[in-house]
Design a protein around this motif. Structure first.
Motif, short mmCIF file in Angstrom:
data_model
loop_
_atom_site.label_atom_id
_atom_site.label_comp_id
_atom_site.label_asym_id
_atom_site.label_seq_id
_atom_site.Cartn_x
_atom_site.Cartn_y
_atom_site.Cartn_z
N SER A 1 0.83 -1.22 0.00
CA SER A 1 0.00 0.00 0.00
C SER A 1 0.85 1.25 0.00
O SER A 1 0.54 2.22 -0.70
N GLU A 2 1.95 1.23 0.76
CA GLU A 2 2.84 2.39 0.84
C GLU A 2 3.47 2.69 -0.52
O GLU A 2 3.60 3.85 -0.92
N GLU A 3 3.86 1.64 -1.25
CA GLU A 3 4.46 1.84 -2.57
C GLU A 3 3.44 2.42 -3.55
O GLU A 3 3.76 3.31 -4.35
N ILE A 4 2.21 1.94 -3.47
CA ILE A 4 1.18 2.43 -4.37
C ILE A 4 0.84 3.89 -4.06
O ILE A 4 0.73 4.72 -4.97
N VAL A 5 0.70 4.21 -2.77
CA VAL A 5 0.42 5.60 -2.38
C VAL A 5 1.58 6.51 -2.79
O VAL A 5 1.37 7.62 -3.28
N GLN A 6 2.81 6.03 -2.62
CA GLN A 6 3.98 6.82 -3.03
C GLN A 6 3.97 7.08 -4.53
O GLN A 6 4.25 8.18 -4.98
N TYR A 7 3.63 6.06 -5.31
CA TYR A 7 3.53 6.22 -6.77
C TYR A 7 2.49 7.28 -7.11
O TYR A 7 2.71 8.15 -7.95
N MET A 8 1.33 7.22 -6.46
CA MET A 8 0.25 8.17 -6.75
C MET A 8 0.63 9.59 -6.33
O MET A 8 0.35 10.55 -7.04
N THR A 9 1.28 9.74 -5.18
CA THR A 9 1.67 11.09 -4.74
C THR A 9 2.81 11.64 -5.60
O THR A 9 2.87 12.85 -5.83
N ASP A 10 3.70 10.78 -6.07
CA ASP A 10 4.75 11.24 -6.98
C ASP A 10 4.15 11.75 -8.28
O ASP A 10 4.63 12.73 -8.86
N ARG A 11 3.11 11.10 -8.72
CA ARG A 11 2.51 11.46 -10.01
C ARG A 11 1.49 12.60 -9.89
O ARG A 11 1.43 13.48 -10.72
N TYR A 12 0.66 12.59 -8.82
CA TYR A 12 -0.44 13.55 -8.70
C TYR A 12 -0.29 14.53 -7.54
O TYR A 12 -1.14 15.37 -7.34
N GLY A 13 0.75 14.41 -6.76
CA GLY A 13 0.97 15.31 -5.63
C GLY A 13 0.29 14.82 -4.37
O GLY A 13 -0.45 13.84 -4.37
N ASN A 14 0.53 15.53 -3.27
CA ASN A 14 -0.03 15.13 -1.98
C ASN A 14 -1.54 15.27 -1.92
O ASN A 14 -2.18 14.73 -1.03
N PHE A 15 -2.12 15.97 -2.88
CA PHE A 15 -3.56 16.18 -2.90
C PHE A 15 -4.31 14.87 -3.06
O PHE A 15 -5.46 14.76 -2.64
N VAL A 16 -3.70 13.88 -3.67
CA VAL A 16 -4.39 12.62 -3.95
C VAL A 16 -4.68 11.83 -2.67
O VAL A 16 -5.52 10.94 -2.68
N THR A 17 -4.06 12.21 -1.57
CA THR A 17 -4.36 11.55 -0.30
C THR A 17 -5.21 12.48 0.55
O THR A 17 -5.09 13.70 0.47
N TYR A 18 -6.06 11.90 1.36
CA TYR A 18 -6.91 12.70 2.24
C TYR A 18 -6.14 13.16 3.48
O TYR A 18 -6.58 14.05 4.19
N ASP A 19 -5.01 12.55 3.75
CA ASP A 19 -4.20 12.90 4.92
C ASP A 19 -2.79 13.24 4.44
O ASP A 19 -1.87 12.44 4.60
#
Length: 162
Positions: free
Chosen positions: A81-99
C-alpha cells in the motif's frame, strides 16, 4: 399486442438494460484475499484529482477509472500500500491523499487562517484603542469646573431652586 410480442419486447428490454448495468460494474479478480482488501482500502482512501471530494472508488470520471486500474495492476503485482500511495503522490501530488504529510506547502494551509485571524484581531484591538484615545480630548479639571459642579450639586439638593 399479442402476448408473444409483449413477452419478446419485455425480454429484449430486460437484456438491453442488463447489458448497460453490467457495463457499469468493474469486476476485479485477485490472487489473495489480502490483495482484495488492500485494493478496497486504497480505492476508498485515494482522492480523485478531478472530483476532489470523491475517492477513486466512488468517482466515475475517466481519471478515477484509470487510477483504479493502476491500483489494481500494482496490487496484483504484489506492491505494498505504501508503494502504491507513493507512486500516486509522486505522479499527482499530496492532494491525492486525504491525509497529506506536513510540509512547508501544507504548513501555509494549516497555519495561514490562524495567522489571518490573529492579525485581524490585533489590528482591530489597536484601532479601537487608538480611536478611544483620540476621541477623548485632553481636558484639565480646573477650579472653575469644580465650582460649577458644586453649584449644580447645591441646586439639586435645594430641589432645583436658586
Amino acid at each position: 399486442m399479442r402476448p408473444v410480442k409483449c413477452v419478446l419486447l419485455m425480454v429484449s428490454s430486460w437484456l438491453i438494460f442488463s447489458a448497460f448495468a453490467q457495463a457499469a460494474i468493474d469486476v476485479y479478480d485477485f490472487k489473495t484475499k489480502h490483495q482484495e482488501e488492500q485494493f478496497k482500502e486504497l480505492t476508498s482512501t485515494l482522492r480523485c484529482p478531478k472530483c476532489q471530494n470523491n475517492t477513486i472508488g466512488d468517482s466515475n470520471s475517466e481519471i478515477a477509472q484509470d487510477l483504479r486500474q493502476k491500483v489494481y495492476e500494482m496490487t496484483r503485482e504484489g506492491q505494498s500500500s505504501e508503494e502504491i500511495v507513493q507512486y500516486m503522490t509522486d505522479r499527482y501530488g499530496n492532494f491525492v491523499t486525504y491525509d497529506p504529510p506536513f510540509t512547508l506547502a501544507t504548513a501555509v494551509l494549516w497555519f495561514g487562517p490562524l495567522l489571518v485571524v490573529i492579525l485581524g484581531f490585533t489590528i482591530m484591538v489597536m484601532n479601537s484603542r487608538k480611536k478611544t484615545l483620540s476621541d477623548q480630548p485632553q481636558r484639565q479639571w480646573d477650579s472653575e469646573k469644580e465650582a460649577r459642579l458644586q453649584d449644580l450639586l447645591k441646586d439639586r439638593q435645594n430641589g432645583g431652586k436658586r
